[in-house]
Enzyme design. Structure first.
Site, PDB file in Angstrom:
ATOM      1  N   GLY A  93     -46.089  35.205   4.640  1.00 46.37           N
ATOM      2  CA  GLY A  93     -45.155  34.243   5.216  1.00 46.37           C
ATOM      3  C   GLY A  93     -44.246  34.899   6.231  1.00 46.37           C
TER       4      GLY A  93
ATOM      5  N   GLU B  16     -28.437  15.632   8.316  1.00 41.95           N
ATOM      6  CA  GLU B  16     -28.562  16.280   9.640  1.00 41.95           C
ATOM      7  C   GLU B  16     -29.583  15.517  10.505  1.00 41.95           C
ATOM      8  OE1 GLU B  16     -29.154  20.561   9.024  1.00 41.95           O
ATOM      9  OE2 GLU B  16     -26.998  20.751   9.356  1.00 41.95           O
TER      10      GLU B  16
END
Ligand code: FAD
Ligand code: NAD
Length: 402
Positions: free
Chosen positions: A10, A170
């Site tokens: 990752g 958001e």
């Protein structure tokens, strides 16, 4: 004797910071470093709500891994991790396999629908660049189509957002900027387009004090966001959400689930013991009983000794863990003691669009409005600095001098 092989899974916040720090600390003779990531780029997960709303271009939120990782020091493999066989010290990828001496799992989060019927099939989620870009394109298509139809359906202009946590709020903040632009572009009366946020709890953004939450709610309502608070979503159909005990259907052309996240499913596939989808790690960030296996970021829980609860999973936490994981692997290679991870909380800020926000910083000092929005940009640039250094801030930062 062959060199120890460190494999990082990752290239998000935790994985990229770990890799870059390892490559700075270790000489090529000391270890081989391998970074495995699904794509040849890193994306800023913390900017994905902007990509999803279409207020930034997807390319602004991503950069090539070769821009920040030296391929002479780190072997880059672009492939999907399927499973970790920890007893055999190897990782199964879609197209090959890789063995390791030290492993860092930093595969991030996936959306968690908590088994709500129809949610996976019918709602979009903000999880990576592709899924976020798809939301922006879908909304634009709905508006474009509406403007060409003889008998348009006003529901096509509704954007329904399930979950009033950080991501949901958001996101609606960005929508409050974007929807007027789309209405303008497609000659649509602004009053016909709706942004609805549905939250099960009695309040949005429960981590903030009431006065900040009230400020956020009013600011968003003033810009056209509607709230349905205390309204648990029971089901998602192709038409929209079914909400509350009376099973009210709220229809929309774009339906987005921001109701929670969990750890990468590779953890379950690999047989790790999971607590709410993630692995509890020791204070040194290793899996209990495993000498050579670190799990970071949104894939693990690290206990905060002060509160007795795990640290909340954030990008801030993931980057700090990356530093300690790299230092601990270096220590293990050099037969030195490892250190415990201690989170240094720099505060929490939520954006409410481009020029508004709320935050709690430096021992609980509250900020709101333009100062919070500016602080959010500072935080975004600081994170860029941590994952890629000063050149990256100049190239992608939100306060670029040109
Ligand atoms: P990530 O940064 O998500 O990285 C995971 C990496 O693994 C990615 O590169 C991915 O492509 C790769 N990957 C995944 N699966 C595979 C596979 N099978 N094989 C190969 N590679 C794979 N936190 C904050 O602190 N501040 C914020 O303002 C903030 N804003 C956010 C806004 C949004 C919209 C969202 C969704 C989250 C936000 N967060 C924020 C939380 C933060 O983004 C996460 O906590 C953080 O990204 C976790 O970092 P990570 O390194 O664990 O994973
Ligand atoms: P979250 O778990 O923080 O919020 C999910 C919200 O959805 C909660 O308010 C929950 O009550 C609501 N919900 C759950 N089930 C529901 C249902 N059936 N019906 C209606 N509402 C429901 O998830 P998130 O907002 O995706 O955030 C994920 C993580 O990322 C968190 O750890 C967060 O702190 C972090 N994050 C941080 C920032 C920031 O610091 N600015 C921004 C985004 C995300």
């Amino acid at each position: 004797m062959s060199k120890p092989k460190i494999v990082v899974l990752g290239a998000g916040y935790a994985g990229l910071v770990t890799t870059r720090r390892l490559s700075q600390k270790l000489s090529p003779e000391e270890a081989e470093i391998v970074l495995i990531n699904k794509h040849n780029y890193h994306y800023e997960s913390t900017w994905l709500h902007e990509v999803a709303a279409g207020t930034i271009n997807p390319n602004q939120a991503r950069f090539m891994l070769t821009d920040v990782v030296n391929p002479k020091k780190v072997r880059l493999i672009y492939d999907s991790v399927l499973e970790v066989k920890k007893d055999e010290q190897r990782v199964v990828l879609e197209n090959s396999e890789v063995s390791y001496d030290y492993l860092v799992i930093a595969l991030g989060f996936v959306s968690n629908t908590f088994g709500i019927p129809g949610m996976e099939e019918n709602a979009f989620a903000i999880t990576d660049i592709e899924s976020s870009r798809l939301i922006a394109e879908h909304m634009e298509y709905k508006f474009a189509k509406y403007s060409t139809e003889e008998n348009p359906n006003d529901d096509d202009l509704t954007i329904l957002v399930g979950g009033g946590g950080f991501t949901g709020i958001e996101f609606v903040g960005e929508l409050a900027e974007k929807i007027p632009q789309l209405c303008n572009k497609y000659d649509i009366d602004r009053s016909k387009a709706r942004i609805i946020n549905v939250e099960a709890a009695p309040s949005i953004l429960p981590v903030f004090d009431d006065d900040l939450v009230s400020y956020a709610k009013k600011s968003l309502e003033d810009r056209g966001v509607e709230f349905r608070i205390g309204a648990p979503i029971k089901e998602c159909t192709p038409e929209g959400f079914i909400v509350g005990d009376d099973k009210e259907l709220i229809k929309a052309g774009t339906v987005v689930w921001t109701g929670g996240v969990t750890g990468n499913p590779v953890l379950a596939k690999s047989g790790f013991e999971l607590v709410k989808g993630k692995v509890n790690v020791d204070a040194d960030l290793r899996v209990p009983g495993e000498e050579n296996l670190f799990i970071l970021g949104d894939c693990s829980w690290v206990m905060d000794k002060e509160s007795g609860r795990p640290y909340p999973p954030t990008g801030q936490l993931a980057t700090q863990e990356g530093v300690v994981a790299a230092d601990n692997i270096t220590a293990l290679l050099r037969n030195q003691p490892v250190q415990d991870f201690v989170f240094s909380n720099k505060g929490t800020v939520a954006s409410l669009g481009i020029t508004d926000g709320i935050g709690s910083i430096l021992d609980g000092n509250k900020i709101r409005g333009k100062s919070a929005a500016a602080m959010k940009k500072v935080v975004d640039d600081r994170t860029l600095f941590m994952v890629g250094g000063p050149k990256l801030v100049l190239k992608k930062g939100k306060f670029r001098p040109f």
